[in-house]
Scaffold this motif. Sequence first.
Motif, PDB file in Angstrom:
ATOM      1  N   ALA A   1       0.826  -1.207   0.000  1.00 14.49           N
ATOM      2  CA  ALA A   1       0.000   0.000   0.000  1.00 14.49           C
ATOM      3  C   ALA A   1       0.864   1.263   0.000  1.00 14.49           C
ATOM      4  CB  ALA A   1      -0.932  -0.004   1.211  1.00 14.49           C
ATOM      5  N   THR A   2       1.973   1.239   0.745  1.00 13.32           N
ATOM      6  CA  THR A   2       2.878   2.384   0.777  1.00 13.32           C
ATOM      7  C   THR A   2       3.518   2.598  -0.590  1.00 13.32           C
ATOM      8  OG1 THR A   2       3.366   1.981   3.115  1.00 13.32           O
ATOM      9  CG2 THR A   2       4.892   3.392   1.917  1.00 13.32           C
ATOM     10  N   SER A   3       3.941   1.494  -1.213  1.00 10.19           N
ATOM     11  CA  SER A   3       4.525   1.589  -2.556  1.00 10.19           C
ATOM     12  C   SER A   3       3.511   2.113  -3.561  1.00 10.19           C
ATOM     13  CB  SER A   3       5.027   0.207  -2.994  1.00 10.19           C
ATOM     14  OG  SER A   3       5.521   0.249  -4.311  1.00 10.19           O
ATOM     15  N   SER A   4       2.253   1.660  -3.436  1.00  7.62           N
ATOM     16  CA  SER A   4       1.203   2.129  -4.330  1.00  7.62           C
ATOM     17  C   SER A   4       0.958   3.626  -4.152  1.00  7.62           C
ATOM     18  CB  SER A   4      -0.085   1.343  -4.071  1.00  7.62           C
ATOM     19  OG  SER A   4      -1.136   1.814  -4.889  1.00  7.62           O
ATOM     20  N   ALA A   5       0.945   4.090  -2.885  1.00  5.10           N
ATOM     21  CA  ALA A   5       0.736   5.514  -2.612  1.00  5.10           C
ATOM     22  C   ALA A   5       1.880   6.352  -3.192  1.00  5.10           C
ATOM     23  CB  ALA A   5       0.619   5.744  -1.108  1.00  5.10           C
ATOM     24  N   PHE A   6       3.114   5.847  -3.068  1.00  3.68           N
ATOM     25  CA  PHE A   6       4.274   6.565  -3.605  1.00  3.68           C
ATOM     26  C   PHE A   6       4.188   6.662  -5.134  1.00  3.68           C
ATOM     27  CE2 PHE A   6       8.967   6.389  -4.742  1.00  3.68           C
ATOM     28  CZ  PHE A   6       9.170   7.735  -4.505  1.00  3.68           C
ATOM     29  N   SER A   7       3.843   5.542  -5.780  1.00  2.80           N
ATOM     30  CA  SER A   7       3.726   5.532  -7.245  1.00  2.80           C
ATOM     31  C   SER A   7       2.623   6.469  -7.713  1.00  2.80           C
ATOM     32  CB  SER A   7       3.446   4.111  -7.739  1.00  2.80           C
ATOM     33  OG  SER A   7       4.500   3.241  -7.421  1.00  2.80           O
TER      34      SER A   7
END
Length: 287
Positions: free
Chosen positions: A148-154
């Motif tokens: 989820a953190t990676s998705s938010a960053f992307s």
Amino acid sequence: MNTSVALPTSDLLAVVERAAKDPSIDIERFQRLLDILEMQTNRNNERAFNAALVLAQGEMRPIIADASNPQTRSQYATYAQLDRECRPIYTRHGLGPSFNTEQTGDPNTIMVVCLLGHRDGHTRRYQIPMPIVTQGIRGGDMMTRTHATSSAFSYGKRYLLGGMFNLAIETDDDGNAAGRRAPIRPTARDLPQIQQPREADEFIDGETGEVIEHIDPFTIEMTEGSTWAQFLEPLQRYIHAAANIGEVDEWLLKNQDLLLKLKESKPALFKLFEKNCEPTKERLANQ
């Protein structure tokens, strides 16, 4: 009347150099000269940055969407698509973005930050807060916190890049982009990556983290370099999630051209596909 005239940076630098060689100059006066030189240099660098940004934006054309969100039936441009179109232009004008994240005080939100720098030294900061979403609309877990953190960053990178260069996204160019890129239709490769559902009726959009309740049948296309697995894998999952036998038939009908090619070129793989779909067809036929 007193009039203040700003000297060119090169002239100011010459003044500072002469002052540095003057043994009689006091420290305070010399520091004021350094401050003036720094202020003028910063102004010139900011002017150069603004000029480069204007020139870069002037060369950037609307970006053709290259991915689809089945839930909202909308198209969007992936970060890779934005980067492919923008990077050659902004680097040519001496600009370059650098992305990072910062804490916000809210453990469920990250601040995605971009520093857009220019070769002469000026940097402008852009930022956007992005939620870290691990649960679907029904409260069930749909991805790990790391994912989820990676998705938010992307997601934040995509919005910031579009914002700083004032990009427009086209979903249908009516042929106006001829010579650049033809309008892109959803393909097996271009569709958002759908993760295996945690619940029987739940799909997750890997790009946005949204829960996809239902996907209407459509024609999956294969582009150059695609594999049969990239066609069959999503088709099988969509069929398994069909609401009724009529929807299964519609999936098969809309994709019959590629299925016929598969049957002719890879008969064993086609039989495996049929075998995998048979339980779903039997279950829905008995409803």
